[in-house]
Every structure is written in C-alpha cells, then in structure tokens.
Design a protein around this motif. Structure first.
Motif, PDB file in Angstrom:
ATOM      1  N   GLU A  62       6.434  42.695  -2.625  1.00 22.29           N
ATOM      2  CA  GLU A  62       6.275  43.945  -3.358  1.00 22.29           C
ATOM      3  C   GLU A  62       6.156  43.726  -4.866  1.00 22.29           C
ATOM      4  O   GLU A  62       6.466  42.661  -5.382  1.00 22.29           O
ATOM      5  N   TYR A  63       5.729  44.810  -5.549  1.00 25.83           N
ATOM      6  CA  TYR A  63       5.832  44.835  -6.999  1.00 25.83           C
ATOM      7  C   TYR A  63       7.307  44.723  -7.388  1.00 25.83           C
ATOM      8  O   TYR A  63       8.180  45.236  -6.701  1.00 25.83           O
ATOM      9  N   SER A  64       7.563  44.106  -8.528  1.00 30.28           N
ATOM     10  CA  SER A  64       8.897  44.216  -9.110  1.00 30.28           C
ATOM     11  C   SER A  64       8.886  45.377 -10.105  1.00 30.28           C
ATOM     12  O   SER A  64       7.838  45.998 -10.340  1.00 30.28           O
ATOM     13  N   HIS A  65      10.037  45.674 -10.682  1.00 29.12           N
ATOM     14  CA  HIS A  65      10.100  46.633 -11.773  1.00 29.12           C
ATOM     15  C   HIS A  65       9.187  46.135 -12.894  1.00 29.12           C
ATOM     16  O   HIS A  65       9.025  44.930 -13.100  1.00 29.12           O
ATOM     17  N   SER A  66       8.572  47.038 -13.650  1.00 29.86           N
ATOM     18  CA  SER A  66       7.669  46.633 -14.730  1.00 29.86           C
ATOM     19  C   SER A  66       8.382  45.792 -15.781  1.00 29.86           C
ATOM     20  O   SER A  66       7.761  44.951 -16.452  1.00 29.86           O
ATOM     21  N   ALA A  67       9.676  45.999 -15.931  1.00 29.52           N
ATOM     22  CA  ALA A  67      10.455  45.207 -16.890  1.00 29.52           C
ATOM     23  C   ALA A  67      10.910  43.884 -16.303  1.00 29.52           C
ATOM     24  O   ALA A  67      11.484  43.055 -17.017  1.00 29.52           O
ATOM     25  N   GLY A  68      10.666  43.687 -15.016  1.00 29.10           N
ATOM     26  CA  GLY A  68      11.110  42.471 -14.354  1.00 29.10           C
ATOM     27  C   GLY A  68      12.243  42.748 -13.385  1.00 29.10           C
ATOM     28  O   GLY A  68      12.901  43.793 -13.446  1.00 29.10           O
ATOM     29  N   ILE A  69      12.491  41.817 -12.476  1.00 32.17           N
ATOM     30  CA  ILE A  69      13.561  41.950 -11.496  1.00 32.17           C
ATOM     31  C   ILE A  69      14.902  42.125 -12.213  1.00 32.17           C
ATOM     32  O   ILE A  69      15.237  41.359 -13.111  1.00 32.17           O
ATOM     33  N   GLU A  70      15.662  43.146 -11.813  1.00 30.58           N
ATOM     34  CA  GLU A  70      16.890  43.486 -12.529  1.00 30.58           C
ATOM     35  C   GLU A  70      17.893  42.338 -12.536  1.00 30.58           C
ATOM     36  O   GLU A  70      18.534  42.056 -13.561  1.00 30.58           O
ATOM     37  N   SER A  71      18.056  41.675 -11.400  1.00 32.57           N
ATOM     38  CA  SER A  71      19.033  40.589 -11.339  1.00 32.57           C
ATOM     39  C   SER A  71      18.650  39.464 -12.304  1.00 32.57           C
ATOM     40  O   SER A  71      19.527  38.827 -12.904  1.00 32.57           O
ATOM     41  N   TYR A  72      17.358  39.229 -12.462  1.00 31.51           N
ATOM     42  CA  TYR A  72      16.917  38.203 -13.408  1.00 31.51           C
ATOM     43  C   TYR A  72      17.199  38.629 -14.842  1.00 31.51           C
ATOM     44  O   TYR A  72      17.714  37.854 -15.654  1.00 31.51           O
ATOM     45  N   ARG A  73      16.918  39.891 -15.163  1.00 31.51           N
ATOM     46  CA  ARG A  73      17.151  40.366 -16.530  1.00 31.51           C
ATOM     47  C   ARG A  73      18.647  40.331 -16.876  1.00 31.51           C
ATOM     48  O   ARG A  73      19.027  39.979 -17.990  1.00 31.51           O
ATOM     49  N   LYS A  74      19.501  40.687 -15.916  1.00 29.66           N
ATOM     50  CA  LYS A  74      20.947  40.635 -16.156  1.00 29.66           C
ATOM     51  C   LYS A  74      21.403  39.197 -16.410  1.00 29.66           C
ATOM     52  O   LYS A  74      22.197  38.925 -17.318  1.00 29.66           O
ATOM     53  N   LYS A  75      20.886  38.306 -15.600  1.00 30.84           N
ATOM     54  CA  LYS A  75      21.265  36.899 -15.728  1.00 30.84           C
ATOM     55  C   LYS A  75      20.728  36.306 -17.040  1.00 30.84           C
ATOM     56  O   LYS A  75      21.387  35.488 -17.686  1.00 30.84           O
ATOM     57  N   LEU A  76      19.530  36.751 -17.422  1.00 30.24           N
ATOM     58  CA  LEU A  76      18.929  36.274 -18.656  1.00 30.24           C
ATOM     59  C   LEU A  76      19.703  36.789 -19.867  1.00 30.24           C
ATOM     60  O   LEU A  76      19.940  36.051 -20.839  1.00 30.24           O
ATOM     61  N   ALA A  77      20.138  38.045 -19.806  1.00 27.17           N
ATOM     62  CA  ALA A  77      20.953  38.603 -20.882  1.00 27.17           C
ATOM     63  C   ALA A  77      22.252  37.815 -21.033  1.00 27.17           C
ATOM     64  O   ALA A  77      22.683  37.499 -22.155  1.00 27.17           O
ATOM     65  N   LYS A  78      22.862  37.471 -19.916  1.00 21.19           N
ATOM     66  CA  LYS A  78      24.096  36.667 -19.946  1.00 21.19           C
ATOM     67  C   LYS A  78      23.813  35.278 -20.553  1.00 21.19           C
ATOM     68  O   LYS A  78      24.633  34.745 -21.323  1.00 21.19           O
ATOM     69  N   HIS A  79      22.674  34.722 -20.233  1.00 16.92           N
ATOM     70  CA  HIS A  79      22.267  33.423 -20.778  1.00 16.92           C
ATOM     71  C   HIS A  79      22.199  33.487 -22.302  1.00 16.92           C
ATOM     72  O   HIS A  79      22.702  32.599 -23.002  1.00 16.92           O
ATOM     73  N   TYR A  80      21.592  34.545 -22.822  1.00 16.18           N
ATOM     74  CA  TYR A  80      21.500  34.700 -24.281  1.00 16.18           C
ATOM     75  C   TYR A  80      22.876  34.944 -24.893  1.00 16.18           C
ATOM     76  O   TYR A  80      23.204  34.414 -25.960  1.00 16.18           O
ATOM     77  N   GLN A  81      23.681  35.765 -24.223  1.00 16.41           N
ATOM     78  CA  GLN A  81      25.023  36.046 -24.740  1.00 16.41           C
ATOM     79  C   GLN A  81      25.853  34.773 -24.824  1.00 16.41           C
ATOM     80  O   GLN A  81      26.642  34.593 -25.754  1.00 16.41           O
ATOM     81  N   ASP A  82      25.674  33.882 -23.859  1.00 15.21           N
ATOM     82  CA  ASP A  82      26.390  32.605 -23.883  1.00 15.21           C
ATOM     83  C   ASP A  82      25.966  31.748 -25.070  1.00 15.21           C
ATOM     84  O   ASP A  82      26.675  30.816 -25.458  1.00 15.21           O
ATOM     85  N   GLN A  83      24.799  32.057 -25.622  1.00 13.99           N
ATOM     86  CA  GLN A  83      24.304  31.355 -26.816  1.00 13.99           C
ATOM     87  C   GLN A  83      24.606  32.145 -28.086  1.00 13.99           C
ATOM     88  O   GLN A  83      24.024  31.891 -29.140  1.00 13.99           O
ATOM     89  N   ASN A  84      25.519  33.121 -27.945  1.00 10.76           N
ATOM     90  CA  ASN A  84      25.944  33.952 -29.078  1.00 10.76           C
ATOM     91  C   ASN A  84      24.821  34.807 -29.649  1.00 10.76           C
ATOM     92  O   ASN A  84      24.782  35.082 -30.859  1.00 10.76           O
ATOM     93  N   LEU A  85      23.909  35.225 -28.773  1.00 10.15           N
ATOM     94  CA  LEU A  85      22.850  36.137 -29.177  1.00 10.15           C
ATOM     95  C   LEU A  85      23.180  37.531 -28.637  1.00 10.15           C
ATOM     96  O   LEU A  85      23.531  37.688 -27.463  1.00 10.15           O
ATOM     97  N   ASN A  86      23.053  38.520 -29.485  1.00  8.71           N
ATOM     98  CA  ASN A  86      23.398  39.894 -29.122  1.00  8.71           C
ATOM     99  C   ASN A  86      22.246  40.531 -28.355  1.00  8.71           C
ATOM    100  O   ASN A  86      21.416  41.255 -28.921  1.00  8.71           O
TER     101      ASN A  86
END
Length: 399
Positions: A62-86
């Motif tokens: 199927e299509y994913s969300h236009s912003a990308g798969i939610e689980s990936y975006r959540k995990k990616l946000a956590k990845h940036y946060q671990d690098q001290n990025l807001n």
C-alpha cells in the motif's frame, strides 16, 4: 516537431555522470577504471536493513502516509533527539532521497525568480534543482587557498536583495569536504535572523567528521527555530544510496505545511525503502566507528598522495568523503575525457568529476576536479599514481 521547454534546455548536465559513456568505452577496451567521480561507498549496508526488507510480508503493497511511515518518523525523531537535536515527529517529512527534500524546500520557500545564496563550489545538482524551480542561484565564492572556508559574512550581505529568500549550505561539504565551525554557523545564524531568511542545510554527511572536528547542525541552534530547514538522507550514512530515502526537517510549522502539499502531490515515499531505513536506525555505534576510521585512513592516504604530485593543490578535508583538487592544466573536462578515451597505465585509468559543474559562475573551476575517496586504500594509492603519470603526458599534449 514539438519544441522542448526552455527549462528543459537550461537544465545542466551532471558533471558526475556525464562522462559515463566515455568510461563505458574505456571498459570495452578492457581497461580497469577507478571511479573517483562518484560518492558511491563500498562499505557494506547494515545487514539489519537488508534483512528487514527480506522479512517484510505483505498481501498488498500500500501507499504509506505522505509524510512517511509513522513508526519510522517516530524512530527517526528519537534518533535526532539522541544527538541533542530538538526534533519532533511533526517536524519530519520523509522524502524520496535528499534530492526530493531539497526540491520540497525550494518549492516551499521560493517563487519564480527568487534568489538563493550558495557558497560555491557546491553540490552540482543544486543547479538543476534551482533551474527546475525557476530559482536563481546567487553564488558567493569560497577558495581552495583556505580549504573552502565560509566566505566573509560581508560578502553574503552584498548579495542580499528583496528577492533573496534563503541561504543554502552543505555541511560537511560536497564537493569540498569542508566542515563549518561553530563560529561560522553562528555568523550565518546572525545573518539569516537579521535579514529574515531561511537557511537550508544539507547535512547528509553529518556523521563524517574527522580529526576531532564537530558537526554543528542548524537544528541545534535555538535562534534558528523558524529559519532552519535540514536536509538529511540514509544514502551515505548507511551506504544505502539506492534506497532513495531522505527527509526534510524544520520547526517552522508554515514551512512544513507547505512542504506537506508537495509530499501529498507525489503521494508517498517508497515503502520497502522506508522499512530498510527504519531498521537501519538500529545499527550499532560500532558500525559508524569503524566506517569513520576507515574513511579517515582513506582520506589520509589519498590526500597525501595527491599532495605529492607536482603542481597539484589540494587541502585536507575534515568532513564527508570528497576533495577538490586543482591540477596544473587548463581544462579538467578535457583531461577527464582524455583519461578515459586515450590514456591508460598498464591497462588502468581513472574517472574524475570536473569541478566547473560544481560552480554556477561561468569560467570558474576549469582546472579543478572533485574526487571521492570511497575506494579501498590500495585503489586510491593506485589512482593517485595513475593521475601523476597521466599529468606528465597530458601537460605535453595540452601545450
């Protein structure tokens, strides 16, 4: 016969890929070609990313969300946060490579005829992205003499007009390998805030920093909350160039709302590649430690060998895996073709990317070339030797 658009005619060729037919002919002759022209790492892709695709089990793709798969975006946000990025989930839109993220950034911030200031030399495709968006690049020149450091802020200010909408940097740099210092980033911060501009930072090489130098992300600077747009990609970080997954990141809600319209217009980023990218986030730190060590060794070997070639000027880059070298010749484009068409050293030759295509100022960089030190150390040493011997022959021909 129907006519091609002016935009299509004005789209520049890739200085990285335009010589491919010449390389193919060289290979047909039986010559081995060392590819210094393109940043295609030979480091293995993390096994977990490849396995995740093999394990994917769908009855309907199927299509994913236009912003990308939610689980990936959540995990990616956590990845940036671990690098001290807001960075929060709402600040991320997954794109088809960093290229699409750049197109979204330009499309969301600029109208036909608007201007973007870019230190040159710069990633060659910025020329193409700007042309396709009807945006005018206003270059500010950096110099090989100081390793392509940030030009003086006064030089930027001279170029700002009512049509200026953004400054674009690549940090660490492609093609130069230059890594902007904290002082330089703060100078840029003051400038864009003062003139109410966007700063678009292409940070796809953010992990590749050497010699104790530290990468300073635009997302780590609070004053840039409404000004910063970060471009990122999995291509180089995980040696996944073929996956074509990137993202555009910004705290500016209006900007992200506009970018989402572009994301919706192209429907969604590719699913299997997002699955691989999400799994790649579990890659252990040891992978990057080994990769950085390997690239630093390759850099040291290659740059040292180039510096020993008479007449060649090259500085030690502190980031990414590229360098720009100035050769004792008139035209690197002709030299690059000659290397592939007419020269070999015991059946071997090299492919380089002429640097003129990394500038937008006509006539600049004609005797320069970008080279990527992504090959094994012994191949880089051999490539430098071929260049050394080739220059001795070519200089007699060019005269």
């Amino acid at each position: 016969m129907p006519k091609i658009s002016n935009k299509g005619l004005q789209m520049p060729e890739s200085p990285i890929r335009k010589l491919v037919p010449f390389a193919e002919v060289a290979k047909q002759k039986g010559h081995h070609v060392y590819h210094l022209n393109i940043g295609q790492p030979d480091i293995k892709t993390p096994a977990g990313a490849l396995q995740a695709v093999k394990d994917a089990n769908f009855e309907v793709l199927e299509y994913s969300h236009s912003a990308g798969i939610e689980s990936y975006r959540k995990k990616l946000a956590k990845h940036y946060q671990d690098q001290n990025l807001n960075v929060d989930v709402a600040d991320i839109i997954v794109t088809t490579g960093g290229s699409e993220a750049l197109l979204f950034a330009l499309g969301s911030t600029m109208d036909q005829g608007d201007e973007i200031i870019i230190p040159e030399p710069f990633y060659a495709n910025y020329n193409g992205f700007s042309t396709s968006n009807g945006v005018n690049i206003v270059p500010v020149m950096s110099s090989i003499d100081n390793g392509f450091a940030l030009p003086a802020i006064s030089e930027f200010e001279k170029l700002i007009t009512p049509k200026t909408k953004a400054i674009l940097i690549c940090n660490p740099g492609n093609p130069t390998g230059y890594l902007y210092s904290e002082e330089e980033m703060m100078q840029l911060t003051e400038l864009v805030v003062k003139h109410d501009l966007f700063i678009i930072a292409d940070e796809v090489y953010r992990e590749f920093a050497y010699d104790g130098y530290k990468h300073i992300s635009v997302m780590s600077i609070p004053a840039l909350a409404n000004h910063a747009i970060m471009i990122d990609s999995v291509s180089k970080r995980y040696s996944m160039c073929g996956a074509r997954i990137g993202c555009i990141v910004s705290k500016n809600k209006d900007l992200m709302a506009a970018a989402m319209k572009f994301a919706q217009a192209r429907l969604s980023p590719p699913t299997f590649e997002q699955i691989a990218a999400e799994a790649a986030l579990d890659t252990p730190k040891s992978y990057f430690d080994e990769v950085i060590t390997e690239y630093k060794e390759r850099r040291d070997v290659f740059i040292t060998a180039l510096q020993q070639i008479e007449g060649v000027q090259v500085t030690m880059p502190h980031g990414s895996f590229y360098c720009v070298a100035k050769f004792p010749i008139k035209n690197a484009d002709n030299f690059a073709k000659w290397l592939l068409e007419e020269y070999d050293l015991n059946g071997e030759t090299v492919m380089i990317a002429p640097a003129a295509g990394f500038y937008s100022t006509p006539g600049v960089g004609l005797n320069e070339a970008r080279m990527a030190y992504v090959l094994k150390k012994e191949d880089l040493i051999r490539s430098a030797e071929i260049l050394k011997q080739a220059l001795k022959v070519y200089q007699t021909i060019e005269k």
